[in-house]
Design an enzyme around this catalytic site. Structure first.
Site, PDB file in Angstrom:
ATOM      1  N   LYS A   1      13.233  -3.657 -13.490  1.00  0.00           N
ATOM      2  CA  LYS A   1      12.332  -4.740 -13.868  1.00  0.00           C
ATOM      3  C   LYS A   1      13.426  -5.806 -14.675  1.00  0.00           C
ATOM      4  CE  LYS A   1       8.638  -4.988 -13.669  1.00  0.00           C
ATOM      5  NZ  LYS A   1       7.846  -5.840 -12.711  1.00  0.00           N
TER       6      LYS A   1
ATOM      7  N   ASP B   1       5.302  -6.332   2.670  1.00  0.00           N
ATOM      8  CA  ASP B   1       6.136  -5.917   1.771  1.00  0.00           C
ATOM      9  C   ASP B   1       6.516  -7.405   0.982  1.00  0.00           C
ATOM     10  OD1 ASP B   1       9.013  -5.291   0.513  1.00  0.00           O
ATOM     11  OD2 ASP B   1       8.888  -3.605   1.622  1.00  0.00           O
ATOM     12  N   ILE B   2       6.660  -7.404  -0.212  1.00  0.00           N
ATOM     13  CA  ILE B   2       7.428  -8.626  -0.866  1.00  0.00           C
ATOM     14  C   ILE B   2       8.738  -8.908  -0.385  1.00  0.00           C
ATOM     15  CG2 ILE B   2       5.839  -8.694  -2.892  1.00  0.00           C
ATOM     16  CD1 ILE B   2       8.449  -7.621  -4.676  1.00  0.00           C
TER      17      ILE B   2
ATOM     18  N   LEU C   1       0.293   8.674 -18.342  1.00  0.00           N
ATOM     19  CA  LEU C   1      -0.255   9.391 -19.235  1.00  0.00           C
ATOM     20  C   LEU C   1      -1.812   9.753 -19.315  1.00  0.00           C
ATOM     21  CD1 LEU C   1       0.639  11.205 -21.857  1.00  0.00           C
ATOM     22  CD2 LEU C   1       0.143   9.358 -22.825  1.00  0.00           C
TER      23      LEU C   1
ATOM     24  N   SER D   1       6.435   1.235 -10.241  1.00  0.00           N
ATOM     25  CA  SER D   1       6.113   1.308 -11.645  1.00  0.00           C
ATOM     26  C   SER D   1       6.222   2.540 -12.746  1.00  0.00           C
ATOM     27  CB  SER D   1       4.742   0.691 -11.855  1.00  0.00           C
ATOM     28  OG  SER D   1       3.939   1.695 -11.564  1.00  0.00           O
TER      29      SER D   1
ATOM     30  N   LEU E   1       0.749  -1.481  -0.045  1.00  0.00           N
ATOM     31  CA  LEU E   1      -0.026  -0.148  -0.131  1.00  0.00           C
ATOM     32  C   LEU E   1       0.913   1.267   0.028  1.00  0.00           C
ATOM     33  CD1 LEU E   1      -2.925  -1.054   2.426  1.00  0.00           C
ATOM     34  CD2 LEU E   1      -2.699  -1.166   0.006  1.00  0.00           C
TER      35      LEU E   1
ATOM     36  N   TYR F   1      13.974   2.663 -13.764  1.00  0.00           N
ATOM     37  CA  TYR F   1      12.569   1.571 -13.743  1.00  0.00           C
ATOM     38  C   TYR F   1      12.957   0.137 -14.546  1.00  0.00           C
ATOM     39  CZ  TYR F   1       8.105  -0.422 -15.199  1.00  0.00           C
ATOM     40  OH  TYR F   1       7.009  -1.592 -15.362  1.00  0.00           O
TER      41      TYR F   1
ATOM     42  N   HIS G   1      14.305   9.671 -22.595  1.00  0.00           N
ATOM     43  CA  HIS G   1      12.921   9.062 -23.121  1.00  0.00           C
ATOM     44  C   HIS G   1      13.093   8.073 -24.080  1.00  0.00           C
ATOM     45  CE1 HIS G   1       8.608  10.842 -23.697  1.00  0.00           C
ATOM     46  NE2 HIS G   1       8.578   9.611 -23.342  1.00  0.00           N
TER      47      HIS G   1
ATOM     48  N   THR H   1       7.358  -6.077 -18.093  1.00  0.00           N
ATOM     49  CA  THR H   1       7.089  -4.755 -19.295  1.00  0.00           C
ATOM     50  C   THR H   1       7.964  -4.909 -20.570  1.00  0.00           C
ATOM     51  OG1 THR H   1       7.626  -2.597 -19.542  1.00  0.00           O
ATOM     52  CG2 THR H   1       8.843  -3.348 -17.589  1.00  0.00           C
ATOM     53  N   ASP H   2       7.226  -4.513 -21.616  1.00  0.00           N
ATOM     54  CA  ASP H   2       7.979  -4.321 -22.560  1.00  0.00           C
ATOM     55  C   ASP H   2       9.231  -3.515 -22.531  1.00  0.00           C
ATOM     56  OD1 ASP H   2       6.661  -1.980 -22.729  1.00  0.00           O
ATOM     57  OD2 ASP H   2       5.905  -2.389 -24.683  1.00  0.00           O
ATOM     58  N   GLU H   3       9.566  -2.803 -21.532  1.00  0.00           N
ATOM     59  CA  GLU H   3      10.580  -1.433 -21.440  1.00  0.00           C
ATOM     60  C   GLU H   3      11.758  -2.243 -21.031  1.00  0.00           C
ATOM     61  OE1 GLU H   3       9.276   2.002 -19.435  1.00  0.00           O
ATOM     62  OE2 GLU H   3       7.178   1.603 -19.664  1.00  0.00           O
TER      63      GLU H   3
HETATM   64  P1  NAD Z   1       1.088   0.282  -9.906  1.00  0.00           P
HETATM   65  O1  NAD Z   1       2.396   1.211  -9.445  1.00  0.00           O
HETATM   66  O2  NAD Z   1      -0.339   0.800  -9.904  1.00  0.00           O
HETATM   67  O3  NAD Z   1       0.868  -0.806  -8.618  1.00  0.00           O
HETATM   68  C1  NAD Z   1       2.020  -1.356  -7.889  1.00  0.00           C
HETATM   69  C2  NAD Z   1       1.281  -2.065  -6.606  1.00  0.00           C
HETATM   70  O4  NAD Z   1       2.556  -2.804  -6.232  1.00  0.00           O
HETATM   71  C3  NAD Z   1       0.833  -0.989  -5.636  1.00  0.00           C
HETATM   72  O5  NAD Z   1      -0.293  -1.515  -5.155  1.00  0.00           O
HETATM   73  C4  NAD Z   1       2.015  -1.071  -4.480  1.00  0.00           C
HETATM   74  O6  NAD Z   1       1.359  -0.642  -3.284  1.00  0.00           O
HETATM   75  C5  NAD Z   1       2.455  -2.387  -4.681  1.00  0.00           C
HETATM   76  N1  NAD Z   1       3.931  -2.344  -4.164  1.00  0.00           N
HETATM   77  C6  NAD Z   1       4.918  -1.719  -4.434  1.00  0.00           C
HETATM   78  N2  NAD Z   1       5.958  -2.149  -3.685  1.00  0.00           N
HETATM   79  C7  NAD Z   1       5.673  -3.086  -3.004  1.00  0.00           C
HETATM   80  C8  NAD Z   1       6.270  -4.102  -2.092  1.00  0.00           C
HETATM   81  N3  NAD Z   1       7.827  -3.923  -1.708  1.00  0.00           N
HETATM   82  N4  NAD Z   1       5.695  -4.999  -1.580  1.00  0.00           N
HETATM   83  C9  NAD Z   1       4.239  -5.288  -2.012  1.00  0.00           C
HETATM   84  N5  NAD Z   1       3.876  -4.467  -2.673  1.00  0.00           N
HETATM   85  C10 NAD Z   1       4.498  -3.413  -3.232  1.00  0.00           C
HETATM   86  O7  NAD Z   1       1.617  -0.660 -10.818  1.00  0.00           O
HETATM   87  P2  NAD Z   1       0.914  -1.398 -12.151  1.00  0.00           P
HETATM   88  O8  NAD Z   1       0.720  -0.286 -13.191  1.00  0.00           O
HETATM   89  O9  NAD Z   1      -0.405  -1.995 -11.764  1.00  0.00           O
HETATM   90  O10 NAD Z   1       1.912  -2.550 -12.852  1.00  0.00           O
HETATM   91  C11 NAD Z   1       2.034  -3.753 -11.973  1.00  0.00           C
HETATM   92  C12 NAD Z   1       3.013  -4.556 -12.601  1.00  0.00           C
HETATM   93  O11 NAD Z   1       2.797  -4.702 -13.899  1.00  0.00           O
HETATM   94  C13 NAD Z   1       4.425  -4.024 -12.209  1.00  0.00           C
HETATM   95  O12 NAD Z   1       5.289  -4.931 -12.093  1.00  0.00           O
HETATM   96  C14 NAD Z   1       4.726  -3.315 -13.406  1.00  0.00           C
HETATM   97  O13 NAD Z   1       6.138  -3.340 -13.730  1.00  0.00           O
HETATM   98  C15 NAD Z   1       3.973  -4.025 -14.508  1.00  0.00           C
HETATM   99  N6  NAD Z   1       3.669  -3.612 -15.836  1.00  0.00           N
HETATM  100  C16 NAD Z   1       2.720  -2.470 -15.941  1.00  0.00           C
HETATM  101  C17 NAD Z   1       2.586  -1.961 -17.121  1.00  0.00           C
HETATM  102  C18 NAD Z   1       1.721  -0.740 -17.011  1.00  0.00           C
HETATM  103  O14 NAD Z   1       1.431  -0.030 -18.224  1.00  0.00           O
HETATM  104  N7  NAD Z   1       1.134  -0.124 -16.182  1.00  0.00           N
HETATM  105  C19 NAD Z   1       2.772  -2.567 -18.359  1.00  0.00           C
HETATM  106  C20 NAD Z   1       3.604  -3.892 -18.184  1.00  0.00           C
HETATM  107  C21 NAD Z   1       3.839  -4.236 -17.106  1.00  0.00           C
HETATM  108  P1  TYD Z   2       3.782   6.779 -18.692  1.00  0.00           P
HETATM  109  O1  TYD Z   2       2.247   6.523 -18.976  1.00  0.00           O
HETATM  110  O2  TYD Z   2       4.598   7.297 -17.707  1.00  0.00           O
HETATM  111  O3  TYD Z   2       4.219   5.269 -19.383  1.00  0.00           O
HETATM  112  P2  TYD Z   2       5.867   4.734 -19.824  1.00  0.00           P
HETATM  113  O4  TYD Z   2       6.660   5.927 -19.522  1.00  0.00           O
HETATM  114  O5  TYD Z   2       6.033   3.692 -18.776  1.00  0.00           O
HETATM  115  O6  TYD Z   2       5.646   4.418 -21.159  1.00  0.00           O
HETATM  116  O7  TYD Z   2       4.119   7.500 -20.323  1.00  0.00           O
HETATM  117  C1  TYD Z   2       3.738   7.221 -21.431  1.00  0.00           C
HETATM  118  C2  TYD Z   2       4.271   8.194 -22.445  1.00  0.00           C
HETATM  119  O8  TYD Z   2       3.594   9.380 -22.381  1.00  0.00           O
HETATM  120  C3  TYD Z   2       5.488   8.196 -22.355  1.00  0.00           C
HETATM  121  O9  TYD Z   2       6.213   8.338 -23.800  1.00  0.00           O
HETATM  122  C4  TYD Z   2       5.912   9.554 -21.769  1.00  0.00           C
HETATM  123  C5  TYD Z   2       4.754  10.343 -21.894  1.00  0.00           C
HETATM  124  N1  TYD Z   2       4.310  11.278 -21.011  1.00  0.00           N
HETATM  125  C6  TYD Z   2       3.848  12.676 -21.449  1.00  0.00           C
HETATM  126  O10 TYD Z   2       4.203  13.081 -22.323  1.00  0.00           O
HETATM  127  N2  TYD Z   2       3.336  13.566 -20.419  1.00  0.00           N
HETATM  128  C7  TYD Z   2       3.335  12.974 -19.094  1.00  0.00           C
HETATM  129  O11 TYD Z   2       2.872  13.847 -18.275  1.00  0.00           O
HETATM  130  C8  TYD Z   2       3.438  11.746 -18.796  1.00  0.00           C
HETATM  131  C9  TYD Z   2       3.122  11.147 -17.424  1.00  0.00           C
HETATM  132  C10 TYD Z   2       3.901  10.912 -19.732  1.00  0.00           C
END
Ligand code: NAD
Ligand code: TYD
Length: 361
Positions: A162, A57-58, A198, A83, A33, A158, A293, A132-134
């Site tokens: 990952k 915490d994990i 975004l 994330s 949380l 980040y 970026h 993630t694809d990143e």
């Molecule tokens: P998020 O930041 O919304 O959620 C992360 C959650 O993990 C939160 O609820 C946070 O409280 C919890 N957390 C953080 N540190 C912790 C710890 N030490 N122990 C236990 N819980 C902890 O992230 P999300 O967007 O839901 O992403 C979830 C997963 O999917 C991540 O591993 C992220 O790398 C991966 N992912 C996200 C995206 C995306 O577009 N959001 C895309 C591909 C992969």
């Molecule tokens: P984001 O949602 O942070 O995801 P990620 O960086 O993991 O792909 O950003 C998506 C794209 O949008 C990224 O190219 C950065 C851009 N971005 C903006 O242009 N303005 C913003 O305020 C934010 C948060 C992201």
């Protein structure tokens, strides 16, 4: 039963809600949380005995030992992570602690548990690591999309953290035989998305009459997937993925950021027109770019489609419309998120960017 980590965050909470819609199998949800974790995402499960949220915490070995001994899960789905790329630029420490050290501690606890399971339970056990694809780095406009064989070239703290967790997961399979699965997904969007990313940031800023801060020239490309499609992919990989394999998950929806922002403006113009009759697009501000970026991400999702028969249900048009509608229907969720800590973040990330001529915070 299964354990989900990070199940109060954006994707994790969607996963838990969808899982319990589709199954009666219980979920223990371990979530620290942090600012990104929100128990309110799971409010509809109040009183549901199939779900238990534990704040933890994990990286907490004692918590894992107790929980694994008590509940004896058949699988763990690991969403827990820091994330957000921009936060990793301003403060990488938490990313190293959770994404690398936390993942390592989790792997050690799972190895100890799994190695003592009876043979049939040990072979059925799965750790599904959500990534993630990143981790693959940035593509040029003409490069082919990322396959599972693409080399790892992470560019932000980040994505580097990952990538490290992916490597540890792989090594625990290769060295110890832990039955793991890894998914590498493209950018998600949908309900419960924290408005630092975004798409939700643009929706909530537009409605609040604030600037829509587009980094650099806005021509960076991301490959967008509706979150419920990511959840269905994870369920499918957990069910039928080959142990030790990686599956790329994506929606074949490459879009430049500026197109995403303009689409959101058009949808809001239609669904909640501004009182002065102007388009929300007048709020767009080009601001200083993100350091380092990545220019383009694109996922080749043929492996998961051909091996496991998974395909996304939503197109970008249907998914983004549902998403904008969800934010319009949940103003209380948005205002609860926008606490003092959220305002501090907006200030830290945006206040000093050139181009922020219209007040954002
Ligand atoms: P998020 O930041 O919304 O959620 C992360 C959650 O993990 C939160 O609820 C946070 O409280 C919890 N957390 C953080 N540190 C912790 C710890 N030490 N122990 C236990 N819980 C902890 O992230 P999300 O967007 O839901 O992403 C979830 C997963 O999917 C991540 O591993 C992220 O790398 C991966 N992912 C996200 C995206 C995306 O577009 N959001 C895309 C591909 C992969
Ligand atoms: P984001 O949602 O942070 O995801 P990620 O960086 O993991 O792909 O950003 C998506 C794209 O949008 C990224 O190219 C950065 C851009 N971005 C903006 O242009 N303005 C913003 O305020 C934010 C948060 C992201």
């Amino acid at each position: 039963m299964i354990v989900v980590t990070g199940g109060a965050g954006f994707i994790g909470s969607n996963f838990v809600l969808d899982w319990l819609d589709a199954h009666d199998e219980s979920v223990i949800n371990i979530d620290k949380l942090t600012y990104a974790g929100n128990a309110a995402n799971l409010a509809s499960l109040a009183g549901d005995k199939r779900h238990q949220l534990i704040q933890g915490d994990i990286g907490d070995t004692a918590l894992w030992e107790k929980l694994l001994a008590e509940h004896r899960p058949r699988a763990v789905v690991n969403f827990a992570a820091e994330s957000h790329v921009d936060r990793s630029i301003l403060g990488p420490d938490a990313f190293i602690q959770t994404n690398i050290v936390g993942s390592f501690k989790m792997l050690e606890a799972l190895r100890a548990y799994w190695s003592k399971l009876p043979a049939d339970q040990a072979s059925a056990f799965r750790l599904l690591h959500v990534s993630t694809d990143e981790v693959y780095g940035s593509l040029s406009p003409t490069d082919s999309a990322f396959t599972e064989e693409h080399k790892y070239e992470p560019n932000s703290p980040y994505s580097a953290s990952k990538a490290a967790s992916d490597h540890l997961v792989r090594a625990y399979h290769h060295t110890y035989g832990l039955p793991v699965l890894t998914t590498n997904c493209s950018n998600n969007y949908g309900p419960y998305h924290f408005p630092e990313k975004l798409i939700p940031l643009m929706i909530v800023n537009a409605l609040a009459g604030k600037a829509l801060p587009v980094y650099g020239d806005g021509m960076q490309i991301r490959d967008w997937l509706y979150v419920k499609d990511h959840c269905s992919a994870i369920r499918r990989v957990l069910e039928a993925g080959r142990v030790g394999e990686t599956y790329n998950v994506g929606g074949w929806n490459e879009k430049p950021n500026i197109d995403i922002v303009k689409t959101i403006c058009q949808l809001l113009d239609e669904m909640r027109p501004r009182s002065d009759g102007l388009s929300y697009a007048t709020q767009i501000s080009y601001v200083t770019d993100r350091p380092g970026h990545d220019r383009r991400y694109a996922i080749d999702a043929r492996k998961i489609e051909q091996e496991l028969g998974w395909r996304p249900a939503e197109t970008f048009d249907t998914g983004i419309r549902k998403t904008v509608e969800w934010y319009l229907q949940h103003p209380d969720w948005v205002s609860q998120i926008q606490s003092g800590a959220y305002r501090d973040w907006v200030n830290a990330n945006y206040a000093d960017r050139a181009g922020m001529d219209k007040a954002c915070a």
